[in-house]
Design a protein around this motif. Structure first.
Motif, PDB file in Angstrom:
ATOM      1  N   ALA A  17      59.283  20.521 147.077  1.00 43.96           N
ATOM      2  CA  ALA A  17      59.226  20.710 148.526  1.00 43.96           C
ATOM      3  C   ALA A  17      58.963  19.378 149.219  1.00 43.96           C
ATOM      4  CB  ALA A  17      58.154  21.729 148.881  1.00 43.96           C
ATOM      5  N   ALA A  18      58.125  18.536 148.611  1.00 43.31           N
ATOM      6  CA  ALA A  18      57.797  17.248 149.227  1.00 43.31           C
ATOM      7  C   ALA A  18      59.017  16.346 149.282  1.00 43.31           C
ATOM      8  CB  ALA A  18      56.671  16.565 148.451  1.00 43.31           C
ATOM      9  N   SER A  19      59.792  16.283 148.189  1.00 41.28           N
ATOM     10  CA  SER A  19      60.932  15.382 148.193  1.00 41.28           C
ATOM     11  C   SER A  19      62.065  15.924 149.056  1.00 41.28           C
ATOM     12  CB  SER A  19      61.423  15.114 146.772  1.00 41.28           C
ATOM     13  OG  SER A  19      61.912  16.292 146.192  1.00 41.28           O
ATOM     14  N   ALA A  20      62.113  17.227 149.243  1.00 41.28           N
ATOM     15  CA  ALA A  20      63.160  17.797 150.085  1.00 41.28           C
ATOM     16  C   ALA A  20      62.899  17.523 151.557  1.00 41.28           C
ATOM     17  CB  ALA A  20      63.261  19.303 149.842  1.00 41.28           C
ATOM     18  N   THR A  21      61.613  17.364 151.926  1.00 46.02           N
ATOM     19  CA  THR A  21      61.290  17.168 153.333  1.00 46.02           C
ATOM     20  C   THR A  21      60.787  15.771 153.640  1.00 46.02           C
ATOM     21  OG1 THR A  21      59.043  17.970 152.974  1.00 46.02           O
ATOM     22  CG2 THR A  21      60.692  19.591 153.631  1.00 46.02           C
ATOM     23  N   ASN A  22      60.578  14.951 152.615  1.00 42.17           N
ATOM     24  CA  ASN A  22      59.991  13.634 152.825  1.00 42.17           C
ATOM     25  C   ASN A  22      60.833  12.582 152.103  1.00 42.17           C
ATOM     26  OD1 ASN A  22      58.435  11.329 152.879  1.00 42.17           O
ATOM     27  ND2 ASN A  22      56.528  12.376 152.384  1.00 42.17           N
TER      28      ASN A  22
ATOM     29  N   THR B  14      60.465   9.425 151.913  1.00 44.06           N
ATOM     30  CA  THR B  14      59.658   8.432 151.222  1.00 44.06           C
ATOM     31  C   THR B  14      59.331   8.885 149.811  1.00 44.06           C
ATOM     32  OG1 THR B  14      58.703   7.845 153.339  1.00 44.06           O
ATOM     33  CG2 THR B  14      57.564   7.048 151.380  1.00 44.06           C
ATOM     34  N   ALA B  15      58.993  10.144 149.651  1.00 45.23           N
ATOM     35  CA  ALA B  15      58.689  10.657 148.320  1.00 45.23           C
ATOM     36  C   ALA B  15      59.919  10.601 147.429  1.00 45.23           C
ATOM     37  CB  ALA B  15      58.174  12.091 148.411  1.00 45.23           C
ATOM     38  N   ALA B  16      61.085  10.888 147.976  1.00 45.63           N
ATOM     39  CA  ALA B  16      62.308  10.826 147.179  1.00 45.63           C
ATOM     40  C   ALA B  16      62.600   9.395 146.770  1.00 45.63           C
ATOM     41  CB  ALA B  16      63.477  11.404 147.973  1.00 45.63           C
ATOM     42  N   ASP B  17      62.383   8.437 147.673  1.00 49.25           N
ATOM     43  CA  ASP B  17      62.633   7.034 147.351  1.00 49.25           C
ATOM     44  C   ASP B  17      61.679   6.523 146.285  1.00 49.25           C
ATOM     45  OD1 ASP B  17      64.674   6.960 149.172  1.00 49.25           O
ATOM     46  OD2 ASP B  17      63.458   6.080 150.775  1.00 49.25           O
ATOM     47  N   ALA B  18      60.503   7.063 146.209  1.00 50.65           N
ATOM     48  CA  ALA B  18      59.525   6.599 145.229  1.00 50.65           C
ATOM     49  C   ALA B  18      59.948   6.928 143.809  1.00 50.65           C
ATOM     50  CB  ALA B  18      58.160   7.223 145.516  1.00 50.65           C
ATOM     51  N   THR B  19      60.819   7.897 143.636  1.00 56.89           N
ATOM     52  CA  THR B  19      61.272   8.258 142.295  1.00 56.89           C
ATOM     53  C   THR B  19      62.667   7.727 141.994  1.00 56.89           C
ATOM     54  OG1 THR B  19      62.204  10.333 143.069  1.00 56.89           O
ATOM     55  CG2 THR B  19      59.910  10.373 142.314  1.00 56.89           C
TER      56      THR B  19
ATOM     57  N   ASP C  80      63.789   5.023 140.830  1.00 62.42           N
ATOM     58  CA  ASP C  80      63.985   3.990 139.827  1.00 62.42           C
ATOM     59  C   ASP C  80      64.751   4.503 138.614  1.00 62.42           C
ATOM     60  OD1 ASP C  80      60.716   3.980 138.187  1.00 62.42           O
ATOM     61  OD2 ASP C  80      62.042   5.604 138.756  1.00 62.42           O
ATOM     62  N   ALA C  81      65.025   5.786 138.523  1.00 66.77           N
ATOM     63  CA  ALA C  81      65.826   6.411 137.467  1.00 66.77           C
ATOM     64  C   ALA C  81      65.298   6.136 136.068  1.00 66.77           C
ATOM     65  CB  ALA C  81      67.290   5.994 137.581  1.00 66.77           C
ATOM     66  N   ALA C  82      64.017   5.939 135.938  1.00 67.15           N
ATOM     67  CA  ALA C  82      63.425   5.760 134.608  1.00 67.15           C
ATOM     68  C   ALA C  82      63.128   7.118 134.016  1.00 67.15           C
ATOM     69  CB  ALA C  82      62.129   4.951 134.725  1.00 67.15           C
ATOM     70  N   PRO C  83      63.112   7.217 132.682  1.00 68.74           N
ATOM     71  CA  PRO C  83      62.768   8.509 132.100  1.00 68.74           C
ATOM     72  C   PRO C  83      61.337   8.862 132.437  1.00 68.74           C
ATOM     73  CG  PRO C  83      62.814   6.825 130.418  1.00 68.74           C
ATOM     74  CD  PRO C  83      63.320   6.192 131.681  1.00 68.74           C
ATOM     75  N   SER C  84      61.083  10.134 132.508  1.00 67.86           N
ATOM     76  CA  SER C  84      59.734  10.595 132.775  1.00 67.86           C
ATOM     77  C   SER C  84      58.853  10.253 131.578  1.00 67.86           C
ATOM     78  CB  SER C  84      59.740  12.096 133.006  1.00 67.86           C
ATOM     79  OG  SER C  84      58.435  12.578 133.076  1.00 67.86           O
ATOM     80  N   ILE C  85      57.755   9.536 131.818  1.00 70.20           N
ATOM     81  CA  ILE C  85      56.874   9.172 130.706  1.00 70.20           C
ATOM     82  C   ILE C  85      55.422   9.509 131.014  1.00 70.20           C
ATOM     83  CG2 ILE C  85      58.348   7.384 129.728  1.00 70.20           C
ATOM     84  CD1 ILE C  85      56.684   5.325 131.250  1.00 70.20           C
ATOM     85  N   ASP C  86      55.188  10.248 132.062  1.00 71.87           N
ATOM     86  CA  ASP C  86      53.823  10.616 132.430  1.00 71.87           C
ATOM     87  C   ASP C  86      53.573  12.079 132.103  1.00 71.87           C
ATOM     88  OD1 ASP C  86      53.358   8.093 133.553  1.00 71.87           O
ATOM     89  OD2 ASP C  86      54.317   8.722 135.421  1.00 71.87           O
ATOM     90  N   GLY C  87      52.319  12.412 131.953  1.00 66.88           N
ATOM     91  CA  GLY C  87      51.920  13.809 131.804  1.00 66.88           C
ATOM     92  C   GLY C  87      52.662  14.531 130.704  1.00 66.88           C
TER      93      GLY C  87
ATOM     94  N   PRO D  80      74.487   7.396 136.138  1.00 63.93           N
ATOM     95  CA  PRO D  80      73.845   6.155 136.589  1.00 63.93           C
ATOM     96  C   PRO D  80      73.234   6.222 137.991  1.00 63.93           C
ATOM     97  CG  PRO D  80      76.224   5.933 136.658  1.00 63.93           C
ATOM     98  CD  PRO D  80      75.930   7.236 135.980  1.00 63.93           C
ATOM     99  N   ASP D  81      73.726   7.106 138.826  1.00 62.87           N
ATOM    100  CA  ASP D  81      73.223   7.185 140.199  1.00 62.87           C
ATOM    101  C   ASP D  81      72.234   8.316 140.423  1.00 62.87           C
ATOM    102  OD1 ASP D  81      74.832   5.004 140.898  1.00 62.87           O
ATOM    103  OD2 ASP D  81      76.556   6.318 141.264  1.00 62.87           O
ATOM    104  N   ASP D  82      71.809   8.974 139.359  1.00 60.01           N
ATOM    105  CA  ASP D  82      70.874  10.088 139.484  1.00 60.01           C
ATOM    106  C   ASP D  82      69.465   9.530 139.697  1.00 60.01           C
ATOM    107  OD1 ASP D  82      69.211  12.294 139.248  1.00 60.01           O
ATOM    108  OD2 ASP D  82      70.247  13.101 137.501  1.00 60.01           O
ATOM    109  N   PRO D  83      68.883   9.725 140.868  1.00 64.76           N
ATOM    110  CA  PRO D  83      67.551   9.169 141.134  1.00 64.76           C
ATOM    111  C   PRO D  83      66.422   9.911 140.431  1.00 64.76           C
ATOM    112  CG  PRO D  83      68.270  10.451 143.006  1.00 64.76           C
ATOM    113  CD  PRO D  83      69.429  10.415 142.033  1.00 64.76           C
ATOM    114  N   ASN D  84      66.693  11.096 139.895  1.00 66.77           N
ATOM    115  CA  ASN D  84      65.656  11.899 139.252  1.00 66.77           C
ATOM    116  C   ASN D  84      65.959  12.150 137.784  1.00 66.77           C
ATOM    117  OD1 ASN D  84      63.952  12.342 141.532  1.00 66.77           O
ATOM    118  ND2 ASN D  84      65.547  13.667 142.337  1.00 66.77           N
ATOM    119  N   ARG D  85      66.576  11.183 137.132  1.00 72.73           N
ATOM    120  CA  ARG D  85      66.942  11.336 135.727  1.00 72.73           C
ATOM    121  C   ARG D  85      65.683  11.386 134.869  1.00 72.73           C
ATOM    122  NH1 ARG D  85      67.238   7.381 132.200  1.00 72.73           N
ATOM    123  NH2 ARG D  85      67.334   5.831 133.846  1.00 72.73           N
ATOM    124  N   GLN D  86      65.536  12.482 134.134  1.00 68.78           N
ATOM    125  CA  GLN D  86      64.413  12.633 133.220  1.00 68.78           C
ATOM    126  C   GLN D  86      64.922  13.219 131.911  1.00 68.78           C
ATOM    127  OE1 GLN D  86      60.940  14.601 134.785  1.00 68.78           O
ATOM    128  NE2 GLN D  86      61.244  13.717 136.812  1.00 68.78           N
TER     129      GLN D  86
END
Length: 174
Positions: free
Chosen positions: A62-67, A69-74, A76-83, A123-129
């Protein structure tokens, strides 16, 4: 003979993959080499004894759909490595990203030897995990979704693409 030193490979293919042993990598060198050789038996061996990189379904929050800035923060298209996506086997709530054709209920499962080969496909997927699956996880997924998976491709963006019938892949996993 000296005491055995810890190995970075699991001693039992059913043993969970320890993310510390992967050194933060999302890669299977044995699968990569098997695909380069176009050797189906070596691919099956790699899948039974190592891991495979599986795209993770990322639902928009919901945050990235409406914000923006939150979408831009992710972006970098790096694999998810947290949590829960720290390179370990997937959590129960994680979902595999599958691909399909329009106007059909059949899906294609794409598997990769590394996060880099997945990145080459999207290559252009901003949420690649991605997640790492071992043989048991892959087998369970295939068994649960055999009725909708029509084909499995490995490293579809190349350079050494291979394809498998899901039933044949289940047999190869043992």
């Amino acid at each position: 003979m000296n005491a055995a030193t810890p190995s970075s490979e699991p001693t039992d293919p059913r043993e969970p993959v320890d993310p510390d042993d992967r050194n933060g990598t999302f890669r299977s060198e044995s699968l990569e080499l098997a695909l380069a050789a176009q050797d189906a038996a070596a691919v099956a061996f790699a899948l039974r004894h190592d891991v495979v990189v599986v795209p993770k379904l990322v639902l928009p929050s919901a945050a990235s759909a409406t914000n923006d800035t939150a979408a831009d923060a992710t972006a970098d298209a790096a694999p998810s490595i947290d949590g829960p996506d720290d390179g370990a086997l997937p959590d129960e709530g994680d979902q595999v990203r599958v691909f399909g054709r329009e106007n059909t209920d059949k899906r294609i499962l794409l598997l990769f030897s590394s996060d880099d080969t997945y990145a080459a496909m999207v290559p252009d997927d901003p949420n690649r995990q991605v997640m790492l699956y071992d043989a048991l996880s892959l087998r369970a997924f295939l068994e649960a979704h055999l009725d909708v998976i029509e084909q499995v491709f490995f490293d579809i963006a190349g350079p050494h693409t291979m394809a498998a019938n899901p039933e044949d892949l289940l047999k190869a996993l043992g």
